[in-house]
Design a protein around this motif. Structure first.
Motif, PDB file in Angstrom:
ATOM      1  N   LEU A  94     -35.899   9.112   3.093  1.00 31.25           N
ATOM      2  CA  LEU A  94     -34.712   8.783   3.879  1.00 31.25           C
ATOM      3  C   LEU A  94     -33.609   8.186   3.013  1.00 31.25           C
ATOM      4  O   LEU A  94     -33.845   7.270   2.230  1.00 31.25           O
ATOM      5  CB  LEU A  94     -35.102   7.784   4.974  1.00 31.25           C
ATOM      6  N   ASP A  95     -32.405   8.713   3.163  1.00 30.24           N
ATOM      7  CA  ASP A  95     -31.211   8.176   2.528  1.00 30.24           C
ATOM      8  C   ASP A  95     -30.273   7.728   3.646  1.00 30.24           C
ATOM      9  O   ASP A  95     -30.025   8.491   4.587  1.00 30.24           O
ATOM     10  CB  ASP A  95     -30.540   9.241   1.658  1.00 30.24           C
ATOM     11  N   VAL A  96     -29.778   6.517   3.570  1.00 28.25           N
ATOM     12  CA  VAL A  96     -28.897   5.954   4.592  1.00 28.25           C
ATOM     13  C   VAL A  96     -27.588   5.561   3.930  1.00 28.25           C
ATOM     14  O   VAL A  96     -27.583   4.782   2.973  1.00 28.25           O
ATOM     15  CB  VAL A  96     -29.543   4.716   5.260  1.00 28.25           C
ATOM     16  N   GLN A  97     -26.492   6.095   4.445  1.00 32.22           N
ATOM     17  CA  GLN A  97     -25.164   5.804   3.904  1.00 32.22           C
ATOM     18  C   GLN A  97     -24.270   5.227   5.003  1.00 32.22           C
ATOM     19  O   GLN A  97     -23.763   5.968   5.854  1.00 32.22           O
ATOM     20  CB  GLN A  97     -24.524   7.082   3.342  1.00 32.22           C
ATOM     21  N   PRO A  98     -24.095   3.898   5.022  1.00 34.94           N
ATOM     22  CA  PRO A  98     -23.182   3.297   6.004  1.00 34.94           C
ATOM     23  C   PRO A  98     -21.741   3.771   5.756  1.00 34.94           C
ATOM     24  O   PRO A  98     -21.315   3.909   4.611  1.00 34.94           O
ATOM     25  CB  PRO A  98     -23.302   1.795   5.732  1.00 34.94           C
ATOM     26  N   GLN A  99     -21.029   4.015   6.841  1.00 37.57           N
ATOM     27  CA  GLN A  99     -19.649   4.486   6.766  1.00 37.57           C
ATOM     28  C   GLN A  99     -18.703   3.373   7.223  1.00 37.57           C
ATOM     29  O   GLN A  99     -19.096   2.474   7.971  1.00 37.57           O
ATOM     30  CB  GLN A  99     -19.466   5.734   7.641  1.00 37.57           C
ATOM     31  N   ALA A 100     -17.456   3.453   6.817  1.00 39.99           N
ATOM     32  CA  ALA A 100     -16.456   2.435   7.156  1.00 39.99           C
ATOM     33  C   ALA A 100     -16.259   2.299   8.665  1.00 39.99           C
ATOM     34  O   ALA A 100     -15.936   1.215   9.158  1.00 39.99           O
ATOM     35  CB  ALA A 100     -15.127   2.762   6.475  1.00 39.99           C
ATOM     36  N   ASP A 101     -16.483   3.387   9.423  1.00 42.34           N
ATOM     37  CA  ASP A 101     -16.277   3.339  10.875  1.00 42.34           C
ATOM     38  C   ASP A 101     -17.493   2.793  11.632  1.00 42.34           C
ATOM     39  O   ASP A 101     -17.514   2.782  12.855  1.00 42.34           O
ATOM     40  CB  ASP A 101     -15.895   4.716  11.410  1.00 42.34           C
ATOM     41  N   GLY A 102     -18.525   2.349  10.899  1.00 46.19           N
ATOM     42  CA  GLY A 102     -19.708   1.782  11.538  1.00 46.19           C
ATOM     43  C   GLY A 102     -20.816   2.781  11.788  1.00 46.19           C
ATOM     44  O   GLY A 102     -21.921   2.398  12.180  1.00 46.19           O
TER      45      GLY A 102
END
Length: 153
Positions: A94-102
């Motif tokens: 699993l790769d998780v990439q938080p984004q600026a929009d939440g």
């Protein structure tokens, strides 16, 4: 006593927050796959947003949230009963990439394995699953899922 370099405490805090977020997302997928494998149709469909789209590597085209997702799980359960086997899913890498929009952009490998009645399990296929997750009522929901064949990703 030596003072920590400026920024170390902040990096440690960010690292801990990300570790907690990552564990939360892993729990989400573990739960989602378990209810899918249990054919808990309505509960599984509830892990998607009301306007979610699920793209699968099949000629039938994308599935829309709600009734479309529920029909997909019910049809799969019926196929398994007729075949006398059980399908199970395992999600990893699993790769998780938080984004600026939440939102979160995730990518993982999904193994689908079959267990024929009275026999050992075998891997049926490997897929790459890419999601956009959003918060809804404090929980994560899939807003968009794209599943591709591992050999074409």
């Amino acid at each position: 006593m030596t003072a920590e370099p400026v920024g170390t405490a902040e990096r440690t805090l960010r690292s801990r927050r990300f570790a907690a977020l990552y564990a939360e997302v892993e729990r989400f997928y573990a739960h989602q796959m378990q209810i899918l494998d249990a054919h808990d149709t309505e509960h599984w469909a509830g892990t998607f947003t009301e306007d979610a789209v699920l793209e699968l590597p099949s000629p039938s085209g994308p599935l829309r949230a709600g009734a479309g997702l529920a029909r997909y799980v019910r049809a799969g359960a019926a196929r398994e009963r007729r075949a006398g086997s059980r399908l199970d899913h395992w999600v990893g890498m699993l790769d998780v990439q938080p984004q600026a929009d939440g939102t979160l952009h995730t990518r993982c490998s999904a193994l689908v394995y079959v267990t024929p009645s009275g026999c050992g399990a075998r891997v049926l296929y490997v897929r790459v699953m890419e999601d956009v997750l959003v918060r809804a009522g404090g929980d994560w929901r899939v807003a968009q899922r794209r599943v591709t064949r591992d050999d074409l990703a």
